[in-house]
Design an enzyme around this catalytic site. Structure first.
Site, PDB file in Angstrom:
ATOM      1  CG  ASP A 288      14.043 -25.139  54.260  1.00 52.00           C
ATOM      2  OD1 ASP A 288      13.478 -24.135  53.806  1.00 52.00           O
ATOM      3  OD2 ASP A 288      14.565 -26.004  53.534  1.00 52.00           O
ATOM      4  CG  ASP A 446       8.400 -27.861  47.017  1.00 51.85           C
ATOM      5  OD1 ASP A 446       9.317 -27.056  47.203  1.00 51.85           O
ATOM      6  OD2 ASP A 446       7.391 -27.923  47.744  1.00 51.85           O
TER       7      ASP A 446
HETATM    8  O1  1PR Z   1       3.211 -27.638  51.094  1.00 57.53           O
HETATM    9  O2  1PR Z   1       2.202 -25.462  51.690  1.00 57.53           O
HETATM   10  O3  1PR Z   1       2.899 -27.056  53.461  1.00 57.53           O
HETATM   11  O4  1PR Z   1       4.567 -25.835  52.105  1.00 57.53           O
HETATM   12  C1  1PR Z   1       5.682 -26.520  52.522  1.00 57.53           C
HETATM   13  C2  1PR Z   1       6.888 -25.666  52.208  1.00 57.53           C
HETATM   14  O5  1PR Z   1       8.014 -26.283  52.794  1.00 57.53           O
HETATM   15  C3  1PR Z   1       7.133 -25.540  50.722  1.00 57.53           C
HETATM   16  O6  1PR Z   1       7.515 -24.228  50.425  1.00 57.53           O
HETATM   17  C4  1PR Z   1       8.311 -26.489  50.468  1.00 57.53           C
HETATM   18  O7  1PR Z   1       9.179 -25.956  49.489  1.00 57.53           O
HETATM   19  C5  1PR Z   1       9.017 -26.506  51.820  1.00 57.53           C
HETATM   20  N1  1PR Z   1       9.626 -27.817  52.138  1.00 57.53           N
HETATM   21  C6  1PR Z   1       8.946 -28.934  52.451  1.00 57.53           C
HETATM   22  N2  1PR Z   1       9.839 -29.917  52.729  1.00 57.53           N
HETATM   23  C7  1PR Z   1      11.059 -29.409  52.564  1.00 57.53           C
HETATM   24  C8  1PR Z   1      12.324 -30.114  52.774  1.00 57.53           C
HETATM   25  O8  1PR Z   1      13.413 -29.561  52.538  1.00 57.53           O
HETATM   26  N3  1PR Z   1      12.266 -31.354  53.222  1.00 57.53           N
HETATM   27  N4  1PR Z   1      11.928 -27.258  51.935  1.00 57.53           N
HETATM   28  C9  1PR Z   1      10.926 -28.090  52.193  1.00 57.53           C
HETATM   29  C10 1PR Z   1      12.088 -26.701  50.807  1.00 57.53           C
HETATM   30  C11 1PR Z   1      13.719 -25.724  49.623  1.00 57.53           C
HETATM   31  C12 1PR Z   1      14.150 -24.359  49.832  1.00 57.53           C
HETATM   32  C13 1PR Z   1      15.596 -24.331  50.162  1.00 57.53           C
HETATM   33  C14 1PR Z   1      16.251 -24.078  48.829  1.00 57.53           C
HETATM   34  C15 1PR Z   1      17.606 -23.507  48.932  1.00 57.53           C
HETATM   35  N5  1PR Z   1      13.368 -26.307  50.862  1.00 57.53           N
HETATM   36  O9  1PR Z   1      13.394 -23.721  50.768  1.00 57.53           O
HETATM   37  O10 1PR Z   1      15.726 -23.368  51.105  1.00 57.53           O
HETATM   38  O11 1PR Z   1      16.281 -25.275  48.082  1.00 57.53           O
HETATM   39  O12 1PR Z   1      18.463 -24.402  49.524  1.00 57.53           O
HETATM   40  P1  1PR Z   1      20.023 -24.391  49.182  1.00 57.53           P
HETATM   41  O13 1PR Z   1      20.404 -22.961  48.958  1.00 57.53           O
HETATM   42  O14 1PR Z   1      20.671 -24.920  50.402  1.00 57.53           O
HETATM   43  O15 1PR Z   1      20.219 -25.242  47.979  1.00 57.53           O
HETATM   44  P2  1PR Z   1       3.138 -26.559  52.077  1.00 57.53           P
END
Ligand code: 1PR
Length: 591
Positions: A288, A446
């Protein structure tokens, strides 16, 4: 193996003479990329070549590359350069005829590719080059085009050098299409370039394949089993073609390329046959990425999507540099690396964020698939310049991405599709998958759990939970969110997954906000629900805390891949340990 004479006739229909290719081989972007303070030395990985394959070719160190401008061949370029060769791009059919060695990384759809090759006179030149037994390596569509015809949007005539029709994988036998991931091969005939491969896996991504028959058996050097036994590679004399992607198959892929580029540079040994192989389960490292408060692009990681430290400064959690970490995960054996630009929903991803540069540098040294997501949507910048989502995605592909991932925009598209029942063809999902193929489009979901006493309380698909909710609720539905989990939408993960499959998604990245960063294991109820509902591959994400969680998700659900972030970034569990554990538990992985 003795090369039998060529007997085919070229089936290309409308052969015109010289013409330039449709687009420049390394298209300079039509989109503005502001370099800002981003510097290669600052961000590029300091890691060395893992297997010391980067040696300078002596003598004629030029590879001719046939890039007809239909998609991303940056990875092939990077791999060739990494192996010490310079690249000469084909500009006209004569360049094919003059080539010392020709690499043809077919991309895009069969019909469109044949159309370009015919119009530019390339088809005729290719046939002539191959019939003269000149050194040739076709990759993916570059293999399929050698056959008589394809059913992809067809039938469409191919080059007609090899007997057979390219057909779509059969969905009825329960296998997921596209075929995405790592398989071992069954070697059928001596093919010098596969001599190092043994039981090791190579990376495939395709929905169509050529089948072995009595008529083409003399061409076949290896097959692969995915529901059927299909042709994984062909060889006749100096002519080679592979259905898989050596440029994305890690060090074994590089060694295949090296054997093509340096023929007879090493002693040829008898190839091992290879064991029966299933599609390996993939282990994916996810980064991320966002700018911290000082403006540096950092790898961050949230707890249930909250990425700020709970300190007085409330800083964005900083777990490292994107290019370095991606390089490390490649060396550690990650089967793919994903970058999610988590603030892409509010910042324009092609603006001043150096995400494109991160991709460019990463793809120079990382030879497994790269996915990038965040902010893929139509956008109008401060100067009133409008960018389509296709332009945004194209820029990511040109910078080294193999797949793009769409989050929020896919939710809006699915809502609209379910409301109207009409596929407009205009959504980002439809446009990008039409141009780059379904296999290049991931939808990132999500969802957040909403507990229920009674599954009939909502119009969305609910599941009976393995572990009841905080107030003893036995059911939950999974509400989709947009903008990084900030806004809940009136659509469930189940409904969304089915809708985006119909709209052209090739894969689903299934996060779970409740489990993200918790280290207590994947949400098995959710992953089972979605992986049983769709026939495209599902990547389980969120919650991995121990190697056992990977075994659990592969045993209890139909997930094709499992992704983790925090445990890898914090070095609590290395990628290798996950793979060793899966292997010990009898789950096939790429070694
Ligand atoms: O909506 O097209 O702009 O895409 C935004 C992207 O960014 C989406 O794929 C969304 O999942 C991701 N995203 C947005 N905000 C966050 C955040 O964390 N605040 N991250 C985010 C999503 C989830 C996973 C993470 C897993 C594994 N993060 O990517 O890597 O949950 O984590 P873990 O193994 O530590 O539990 P758009």
């Amino acid at each position: 193996m003795e090369a039998p004479p060529f007997s085919s006739s070229c089936s290309s229909s409308s052969l015109s003479s010289t013409a330039r290719l449709l687009s420049s081989p390394s298209p300079s972007s039509s989109l503005l990329f502001r370099r800002n303070s981003f510097s290669k030395t600052h961000y590029s990985a300091k890691f060395k070549s893992p297997r010391n394959l980067s040696v300078r070719a002596s003598g004629d160190s030029v590879v001719t590359l046939l890039d007809y401008g239909a998609g991303n061949v940056r990875s092939v370029r990077n791999a060739i350069r990494y192996l010490g060769f310079d690249i000469k791009d084909v500009q006209a059919p004569e360049d094919i005829l003059k080539a010392d060695r020709l690499v043809f990384p077919g991309v895009g759809a069969f019909a469109a590719a044949m159309d370009v090759l015919n119009k530019n006179g390339m088809a005729e030149a290719l046939c002539s080059y191959i019939e003269k037994d000149r050194p040739f390596l076709g990759i993916c569509l570059g293999l399929q085009l050698l056959f008589e015809s394809s059913e992809e949007n067809g039938p469409v005539n191919g080059l007609g050098l090899i007997p057979g029709v390219v057909g779509r994988f059969d969905l009825s036998n329960g296998f997921r299409v596209p075929h995405i991931g790592w398989n071992a091969l069954q070697i059928k005939n001596d093919s010098e370039i596969l001599d190092d491969i043994g039981n090791r896996h190579v990376y495939f991504v395709h929905s169509y394949r050529a089948m072995p028959s009595d008529d083409n058996k003399e061409w076949i050097s290896s097959t692969c089993n995915y529901g059927d036994n299909f042709i994984a590679s062909i060889r006749r004399g100096n002519v080679h073609a592979v259905q898989f992607h050596p440029e994305k198959s890690g060090d074994v892929g590089l060694s295949i390329l090296r054997r093509f580029l340096y023929p007879k540079s090493t002693t040829t040994k008898k190839p091992t046959e290879g064991k029966a192989s299933k599609l390996a389960k993939r282990v994916i490292a996810c980064l991320d990425v966002r700018a911290n408060d000082k403006g540096d692009l950092v790898v961050t990681k949230g707890d249930q999507y909250d990425v700020r430290e709970h300190t007085e400064e409330n800083e964005v959690r900083n777990l490292g540099k994107p290019v370095e970490l991606a390089g490390q995960y490649y060396i550690d054996g990650a089967d793919e690396v994903s970058f999610l630009n988590i603030t892409g929903f509010r910042d324009f991803p092609l603006g001043d964020l150096p995400m494109l540069q991160v991709l460019r540098y990463t793809s120079e040294n990382v030879f497994v698939p790269l996915t990038v997501g965040g902010g893929i949507r139509d956008f109008t910048d401060a100067n009133g310049r409008h960018y389509t989502s296709l332009e945004v995605a194209s820029e990511y592909f040109r910078s080294g991405a193999d797949k793009i991932s769409i989050g929020s925009d896919a939710v809006y598209a699915a809502e609209e599709y379910l409301r109207t029942g009409v596929k407009t063809g205009k959504t980002s999902l439809e446009q990008i998958s039409r141009v780059y193929g379904n296999q290049a489009v991931v939808v990132s979901i999500d969802p957040r759990r909403v507990y229920l006493k009674n599954p009939n309380d909502v119009e969305f698909k609910a599941v009976k939970l393995e572990n009841p909710g905080p107030n003893g609720e036995e059911y939950a539905w999974y509400q989709c969110t947009v903008n990084g989990g900030r806004e809940g939408r009136p659509i469930g993960a189940y409904e969304l997954a089915k809708a985006v499959e119909e709209l052209g998604a090739g894969e689903i990245l299934l996060n779970c906000i409740d489990c993200d960063g918790q280290g207590k294991g994947f949400d098995i109820d959710l992953i089972k629900l979605i992986s049983d509902a769709v026939s495209i591959p599902v990547i389980a994400s969120s919650g991995a805390g121990a190697v056992e969680h990977f075994t659990e998700v592969f045993r209890k659900t139909n997930a094709s891949a499992a992704l983790a972030a925090g445990i890898f970034h914090r070095k609590e569990v290395p990628v290798q340990s996950v793979k060793e554990h899966l292997l010990k538990e009898g789950i096939e992985v790429r070694i």
